[in-house]
Design an enzyme around this catalytic site. Structure first.
Site, PDB file in Angstrom:
ATOM      1  N   GLY A  17       0.733  -1.262   0.370  1.00 39.92           N
ATOM      2  CA  GLY A  17       0.056  -0.095  -0.184  1.00 39.92           C
ATOM      3  C   GLY A  17       0.770   1.750  -0.165  1.00 39.92           C
ATOM      4  O   GLY A  17       0.464   2.419   0.480  1.00 39.92           O
ATOM      5  N   THR A  18       2.189   1.678  -0.650  1.00 40.23           N
ATOM      6  CA  THR A  18       2.893   2.112  -0.118  1.00 40.23           C
ATOM      7  C   THR A  18       1.999   3.589  -1.367  1.00 40.23           C
ATOM      8  O   THR A  18       2.272   4.880  -1.422  1.00 40.23           O
ATOM      9  CB  THR A  18       4.277   2.420  -0.812  1.00 40.23           C
ATOM     10  OG1 THR A  18       4.332   1.553  -2.644  1.00 40.23           O
ATOM     11  CG2 THR A  18       5.142   1.748   0.285  1.00 40.23           C
ATOM     12  N   ASN A  19       1.413   3.184  -2.479  1.00 45.19           N
ATOM     13  CA  ASN A  19       0.889   3.273  -3.123  1.00 45.19           C
ATOM     14  C   ASN A  19       0.018   4.320  -3.002  1.00 45.19           C
ATOM     15  O   ASN A  19      -0.573   5.875  -3.155  1.00 45.19           O
ATOM     16  CB  ASN A  19       0.813   3.092  -5.232  1.00 45.19           C
ATOM     17  CG  ASN A  19       2.058   2.483  -5.530  1.00 45.19           C
ATOM     18  OD1 ASN A  19       2.318   3.795  -6.510  1.00 45.19           O
ATOM     19  ND2 ASN A  19       2.250   1.816  -5.773  1.00 45.19           N
ATOM     20  N   MET A  55      -3.369  -7.364  -7.117  1.00 43.62           N
ATOM     21  CA  MET A  55      -2.989  -8.194  -8.027  1.00 43.62           C
ATOM     22  C   MET A  55      -4.540  -9.555  -8.247  1.00 43.62           C
ATOM     23  O   MET A  55      -4.101 -10.402  -8.120  1.00 43.62           O
ATOM     24  CB  MET A  55      -1.983  -9.064  -7.299  1.00 43.62           C
ATOM     25  CG  MET A  55      -0.576  -7.906  -6.926  1.00 43.62           C
ATOM     26  SD  MET A  55      -0.086  -7.172  -8.134  1.00 43.62           S
ATOM     27  CE  MET A  55       1.088  -8.364  -8.846  1.00 43.62           C
ATOM     28  N   LYS A  56      -5.298  -8.379  -8.579  1.00 43.14           N
ATOM     29  CA  LYS A  56      -5.906  -9.626  -8.817  1.00 43.14           C
ATOM     30  C   LYS A  56      -7.315  -9.388 -10.492  1.00 43.14           C
ATOM     31  O   LYS A  56      -6.948  -7.618 -10.315  1.00 43.14           O
ATOM     32  CB  LYS A  56      -7.472  -9.822  -7.960  1.00 43.14           C
ATOM     33  CG  LYS A  56      -8.273 -10.928  -7.512  1.00 43.14           C
ATOM     34  CD  LYS A  56      -7.914 -12.164  -7.233  1.00 43.14           C
ATOM     35  CE  LYS A  56      -8.907 -12.909  -7.976  1.00 43.14           C
ATOM     36  NZ  LYS A  56      -8.687 -14.262  -8.354  1.00 43.14           N
ATOM     37  N   ILE A  57      -7.302  -9.534 -11.203  1.00 43.73           N
ATOM     38  CA  ILE A  57      -7.638  -9.441 -12.378  1.00 43.73           C
ATOM     39  C   ILE A  57      -9.314  -9.698 -12.546  1.00 43.73           C
ATOM     40  O   ILE A  57      -9.542 -10.361 -11.855  1.00 43.73           O
ATOM     41  CB  ILE A  57      -7.043 -10.138 -13.881  1.00 43.73           C
ATOM     42  CG1 ILE A  57      -5.700 -10.307 -13.619  1.00 43.73           C
ATOM     43  CG2 ILE A  57      -8.403 -10.077 -15.134  1.00 43.73           C
ATOM     44  CD1 ILE A  57      -4.872 -11.187 -15.329  1.00 43.73           C
ATOM     45  N   HIS A  67       1.392   0.203 -13.156  1.00 41.28           N
ATOM     46  CA  HIS A  67       1.782  -0.501 -13.856  1.00 41.28           C
ATOM     47  C   HIS A  67       3.387  -0.437 -14.010  1.00 41.28           C
ATOM     48  O   HIS A  67       3.723   0.261 -14.337  1.00 41.28           O
ATOM     49  CB  HIS A  67       1.791  -0.773 -15.306  1.00 41.28           C
ATOM     50  CG  HIS A  67       1.723  -2.695 -15.379  1.00 41.28           C
ATOM     51  ND1 HIS A  67       1.390  -3.872 -15.030  1.00 41.28           N
ATOM     52  CD2 HIS A  67       2.916  -2.758 -16.134  1.00 41.28           C
ATOM     53  CE1 HIS A  67       2.183  -4.962 -15.046  1.00 41.28           C
ATOM     54  NE2 HIS A  67       2.963  -3.943 -15.909  1.00 41.28           N
TER      55      HIS A  67
END
Ligand code: GAR
Length: 187
Positions: free
Chosen positions: A14-16, A88-90, A107
């Site tokens: 969660g750094t973004n 990280m889930k589509i 990305h």
């Protein structure tokens, strides 16, 4: 300024998310982080949500109706932008259709190069001289929607996966917020 409500999806550190929350504290940033969603109950980013008193929800992606539940939550909260920040889930085609043009992703590569996972490992193996990050709209194809912003950095001979990730993420913290500003400048 009336800020729009955004929801940030995370799976890990969660750094973004942190960088977006920091930007949102400025009065002229166009969004507030009104909801954090994670598919991972152990995501470190959830600690941040707690710290900043941002409502958060964890959904088990193995559950059949988990996306339906997320959609309901998002519609109930009147969210107008979804930021995928290390999610990280589509997302399913149906989910994307329901929120068309309002989902953005970051990305860690200069798209269209290195879509998918293990970007740093593949870049180093191919002896690339530039790396970077891209913020783009999400469409039905993986890492393929319209680019909003991308920024490159150079790869040094001494770089490894750890140093490269660090360098790329340090520019991510700038470009995600810049991209969000850009989205609302147009509207
Ligand atoms: C970020 O570097 C982001 O670009 C990447 O995951 C990291 C999440 O870090 N996203 C992807 O690889 C998506 N395909 P964070 O949880 O510390 O923000």
């Amino acid at each position: 300024m009336v800020k729009k409500k955004a929801c940030v999806f995370i799976s890990g550190a969660g750094t973004n998310l942190k960088a977006i929350i920091n930007s949102s504290r400025s009065y002229n940033f166009p969004i507030n982080v009104s909801l954090v969603i994670s598919n991972n109950k152990n995501a470190k980013g959830l600690i941040l949500a707690k710290k900043f008193a941002i409502p958060f929800k964890v959904f088990n992606s193995k559950e059949y109706f988990f996306e339906k539940k997320i959609l309901k939550e998002i519609k109930d909260k009147k969210i107008s932008l979804i930021c995928l920040a290390g999610y990280m889930k589509i997302l399913s085609k149906n989910f994307i259709k329901n929120f068309k043009g309002k989902i953005v992703n970051i990305h860690p590569s200069l798209l269209p190069k290195y879509k998918g996972i293990d970007t740093f490992k593949r870049m180093l193996k191919n002896k690339e001289i530039n790396a970077g990050s891209t913020v783009h709209y999400v469409n039905e194809k993986l890492d393929s929607g319209k680019v909003i912003l991308k920024k490159s950095i150079s790869i040094e001979k001494t770089d490894n996966e750890i140093t490269l990730k660090k360098k790329v993420q340090s520019i991510e913290y700038l470009i995600f917020s810049e991209a969000i500003r850009k989205i609302y400048l147009k509207n």
